[in-house]
Scaffold this motif. Structure first.
Motif, mmCIF file in Angstrom:
data_model
loop_
_atom_site.group_PDB
_atom_site.id
_atom_site.type_symbol
_atom_site.label_atom_id
_atom_site.label_comp_id
_atom_site.label_asym_id
_atom_site.label_seq_id
_atom_site.Cartn_x
_atom_site.Cartn_y
_atom_site.Cartn_z
ATOM 1 N N GLY A 185 124.748 41.639 -108.536
ATOM 2 C CA GLY A 185 124.738 42.840 -109.759
ATOM 3 C C GLY A 185 125.839 43.554 -108.975
ATOM 4 N N HIS A 186 125.645 43.981 -107.541
ATOM 5 C CA HIS A 186 126.518 44.881 -106.975
ATOM 6 C C HIS A 186 128.105 44.583 -107.124
ATOM 7 N N VAL A 187 128.145 43.199 -106.695
ATOM 8 C CA VAL A 187 129.669 42.972 -106.706
ATOM 9 C C VAL A 187 130.451 42.919 -107.997
ATOM 10 N N ARG A 188 129.687 42.674 -109.160
ATOM 11 C CA ARG A 188 130.623 42.524 -110.471
ATOM 12 C C ARG A 188 131.310 43.840 -110.629
ATOM 13 N N SER A 189 131.089 45.023 -110.430
ATOM 14 C CA SER A 189 132.181 46.114 -110.211
ATOM 15 C C SER A 189 133.413 45.798 -109.539
ATOM 16 N N ALA A 190 133.034 45.449 -108.299
ATOM 17 C CA ALA A 190 134.273 45.371 -107.397
ATOM 18 C C ALA A 190 135.140 44.107 -107.837
ATOM 19 N N VAL A 191 134.643 42.826 -108.443
ATOM 20 C CA VAL A 191 135.425 41.735 -109.159
ATOM 21 C C VAL A 191 136.049 42.282 -110.047
ATOM 22 N N ASN A 192 135.618 43.194 -111.195
ATOM 23 C CA ASN A 192 136.111 43.356 -112.499
ATOM 24 C C ASN A 192 137.127 44.349 -112.150
ATOM 25 N N PHE A 193 137.289 45.092 -111.366
ATOM 26 C CA PHE A 193 138.166 46.110 -111.160
ATOM 27 C C PHE A 193 139.285 45.402 -110.053
ATOM 28 N N THR A 249 131.345 44.142 -97.126
ATOM 29 C CA THR A 249 132.705 43.600 -96.838
ATOM 30 C C THR A 249 132.793 42.135 -96.691
ATOM 31 N N ALA A 250 131.871 41.636 -96.036
ATOM 32 C CA ALA A 250 131.701 40.150 -96.029
ATOM 33 C C ALA A 250 131.472 39.251 -97.589
ATOM 34 N N ALA A 251 130.842 40.317 -98.339
ATOM 35 C CA ALA A 251 130.536 39.644 -99.578
ATOM 36 C C ALA A 251 131.508 39.662 -100.576
ATOM 37 N N TYR A 252 132.335 40.676 -100.183
ATOM 38 C CA TYR A 252 133.606 40.965 -100.984
ATOM 39 C C TYR A 252 134.711 40.041 -100.576
ATOM 40 N N ALA A 253 134.778 39.453 -99.610
ATOM 41 C CA ALA A 253 135.538 38.619 -99.029
ATOM 42 C C ALA A 253 135.577 37.223 -99.363
ATOM 43 N N ALA A 254 134.172 37.012 -99.459
ATOM 44 C CA ALA A 254 133.603 35.769 -99.942
ATOM 45 C C ALA A 254 134.015 35.601 -101.436
ATOM 46 N N LEU A 255 134.315 36.702 -102.116
ATOM 47 C CA LEU A 255 134.543 36.506 -103.549
ATOM 48 C C LEU A 255 136.087 36.759 -103.674
ATOM 49 N N ILE A 297 123.003 33.091 -102.699
ATOM 50 C CA ILE A 297 123.713 32.404 -103.625
ATOM 51 C C ILE A 297 124.736 31.399 -103.023
ATOM 52 N N LEU A 298 125.746 32.025 -102.233
ATOM 53 C CA LEU A 298 126.781 31.196 -101.344
ATOM 54 C C LEU A 298 126.247 30.194 -100.863
ATOM 55 N N GLU A 299 124.901 29.693 -100.722
ATOM 56 C CA GLU A 299 123.929 28.753 -99.790
ATOM 57 C C GLU A 299 124.027 27.658 -100.904
ATOM 58 N N ARG A 300 124.205 27.957 -102.356
ATOM 59 C CA ARG A 300 124.327 27.006 -103.325
ATOM 60 C C ARG A 300 125.645 26.823 -104.082
ATOM 61 N N TYR A 301 126.518 27.762 -104.202
ATOM 62 C CA TYR A 301 127.558 27.772 -104.649
ATOM 63 C C TYR A 301 129.013 28.300 -103.836
ATOM 64 N N ARG A 302 129.940 27.815 -103.918
ATOM 65 C CA ARG A 302 131.235 28.497 -103.548
ATOM 66 C C ARG A 302 131.602 29.809 -104.117
ATOM 67 N N GLY A 303 132.076 30.726 -103.368
ATOM 68 C CA GLY A 303 132.442 32.080 -103.669
ATOM 69 C C GLY A 303 133.582 32.021 -105.099
ATOM 70 N N ILE A 304 134.251 30.889 -104.861
ATOM 71 C CA ILE A 304 135.328 30.891 -105.995
ATOM 72 C C ILE A 304 134.637 30.695 -107.463
ATOM 73 N N GLU A 305 133.439 29.804 -107.377
ATOM 74 C CA GLU A 305 132.639 29.514 -108.326
ATOM 75 C C GLU A 305 131.833 30.542 -108.857
ATOM 76 N N ARG A 331 132.706 33.670 -108.443
ATOM 77 C CA ARG A 331 133.834 34.601 -108.878
ATOM 78 C C ARG A 331 134.173 34.398 -110.598
ATOM 79 N N TYR A 332 134.418 32.999 -110.813
ATOM 80 C CA TYR A 332 134.695 32.580 -112.263
ATOM 81 C C TYR A 332 133.560 33.081 -112.908
ATOM 82 N N TYR A 333 132.282 32.669 -112.592
ATOM 83 C CA TYR A 333 131.369 32.986 -113.632
ATOM 84 C C TYR A 333 131.310 34.319 -113.876
#
Length: 471
Positions: free
Chosen positions: A40-48, A98-104, A285-293, A295-297
């Protein structure tokens, strides 16, 4: 370029017109680094991040500021619970963010100012508000300073509320306030319960800034008194952004021309938050899915639409994105190498220009992929190169290009192994089918084709041999 954006203040989608030709000033409220980031935190960063990528794609020079709040009541509490200094706790959580942002693949902003590095600017801004009659020191000896909401006639303009309809501000003891809605600009140091390191000198005594004044001071320092877009999560509209606009304009600044807010990611209909105990951390989540996946979601939903998180929906996103990757992989094999990004298709451009309409943009992207798969079967390499280039261009705008070095090889080895395994299995079955057809055993040939189709693989017979795609 025609770009229309929904402005929270005017409650309408309107044409975007920057204050300075060819330049955009964008400020997004970053996170309070109190705990490990969740989806939920990273959605804003991804959207903007998508917004600033689209603006840059369209030729704008973007100055993008995303702040960090690294001093706050919650940080002090979390640090005490963890048994370490508040600044050490804040720094550790900042590194995790910062690591979470980089992963996405969230691109770094132009500047990422931290609140604790801008206390002098905040003290100066509070002093200006006191001098103009819009703020006052509490009379109870607490050292607090409050914004006088009734001194500003337009208070409530962002969220269209009347003062008397608002809940009291809960950011400080109400005893020193003239009105319970007045909010804290400066919080006097509580020597009996707070570390001295969490306080700074000011004309009103030692203390620390309130949350709202931080963003006004940092936005003003890096973007000036007037800038184009202010963004953040929908939960920040009130009181945070309402207070920001009031104190900034009361101090004489025009502040932001457009206000944009992304919606929540929810679980069981409720905002994902630490307090509700329904969080999903990015590392988990990244233990189960790739960051690119992941982000696509996030990108596939419109930024103003609430998203009900589920692993089933995330699995569907993985499958959908896999079709795009598979097309690019097959195109590269057919054309003898990866194709450089080209030009997005017209439908994609129209969707992005209409309030960042990513659902329609993603649909346009998949349509090009479908047409590209047909070109793979037909042998028109020039047209195929154009389709693959368009796909990469669209993915680049969305921050989803698998060839972007920022993605590294995160999880791609496993995906490559899976693709190779599927490719080998399908080709083995196709060889069996070819033998059956050569022997005129059409029943067996059809049965093999049905097995392949049941597995979600579509086979098309072409003059150069059978071609397969994930359906």
């Amino acid at each position: 370029m025609t770009l229309r954006l929904y402005d929270t203040r005017t409650r309408e989608v309107r044409d975007f017109a920057p204050l300075r030709e060819g330049e955009v000033g964008l400020y997004v409220c970053g996170l309070t680094v109190q705990s490990e980031p969740h989806v939920g935190h990273v959605r804003s960063a991804v959207n903007f991040d998508v917004l600033q990528r689209w603006l840059r794609h369209e030729g704008y020079a973007v100055t993008f500021i995303r702040n960090i709040t690294d001093i706050d009541d919650k940080i002090l509490t979390k640090a005490e619970d963890a048994g370490r200094p508040w600044y050490a706790h804040a720094q550790a959580m900042h590194r995790a963010l910062t690591a979470a942002y980089a992963a996405l693949n969230v691109a770094p902003p132009t500047y990422e100012p931290a609140a604790t590095g801008h206390v002098p600017e905040m003290v100066e801004l509070i002093g200006e508000l006191v001098e103009r009659g819009h703020a006052y020191p509490a009379g109870d000896g607490s050292g607090d300073v409050y914004f006088d909401v009734r001194s500003w006639a337009d208070y409530g303009e962002l969220t269209h509320q009347g003062i008397d309809d608002m809940e009291p501000a809960e950011d400080a003891d109400p005893r020193g306030k003239r009105d319970p809605r007045d909010f804290a600009l400066w919080k006097g140091w509580k020597s009996d319960s707070e570390p001295r390191t969490a306080s700074w000198p000011s004309p009103w005594g030692r203390g620390r800034p309130g949350w709202h004044i931080e963003c006004s001071a940092m936005a003003g320092k890096y973007l000036g008194g007037a800038f184009d877009i202010h963004g953040g999560g929908v939960d920040l509209r009130f009181p945070h952004h309402e207070n920001e606009i009031a104190q900034s304009r009361a101090a004489g600044s025009d502040f932001a021309s457009y206000w944009m807010h992304n919606a929540w990611i929810t679980t069981a209909g409720e905002k994902m938050s630490k307090s509700l105990g329904n969080t999903l951390s990015i590392p988990a989540i990244l233990e189960r899915y790739r960051g690119i996946e992941l982000r696509y979601y996030i990108v596939a939903a419109h930024y103003r639409s609430h998203v009900e998180f589920s692993f089933e929906a995330l699995d569907e996103a993985v499958t959908a994105f896999g079709r795009i990757e598979h097309f690019l992989d097959r195109s590269a094999r057919t054309l003898g190498g990866a194709v450089d990004p080209g030009v997005p298709c017209a439908d994609f451009v129209a969707a992005m220009g209409d309030d960042l309409g990513t659902p329609a943009a993603v649909a346009a992207l998949h349509e090009v992929v479908r047409e590209g798969n047909k070109l793979l079967e037909g042998g028109d390499h020039a047209a195929l190169r154009g389709a693959a280039g368009a796909v990469r261009a669209m993915l680049d705008v969305l921050g989803l290009d698998p060839a972007d070095p920022a993605w590294g090889d995160q999880g791609s080895d496993e995906a490559d192994r899976l693709t190779a395994a599927v490719d080998a299995l399908v080709h083995g079955l196709l060889e069996e089918r070819a033998r059956a057809r050569a022997e005129k055993d059409f029943a067996t040939a059809d049965a093999i084709r049905d097995r392949i189709k049941a597995a979600g693989v579509e086979v098309t017979d072409t003059p150069s041999g059978p071609q397969w795609t994930v359906s």
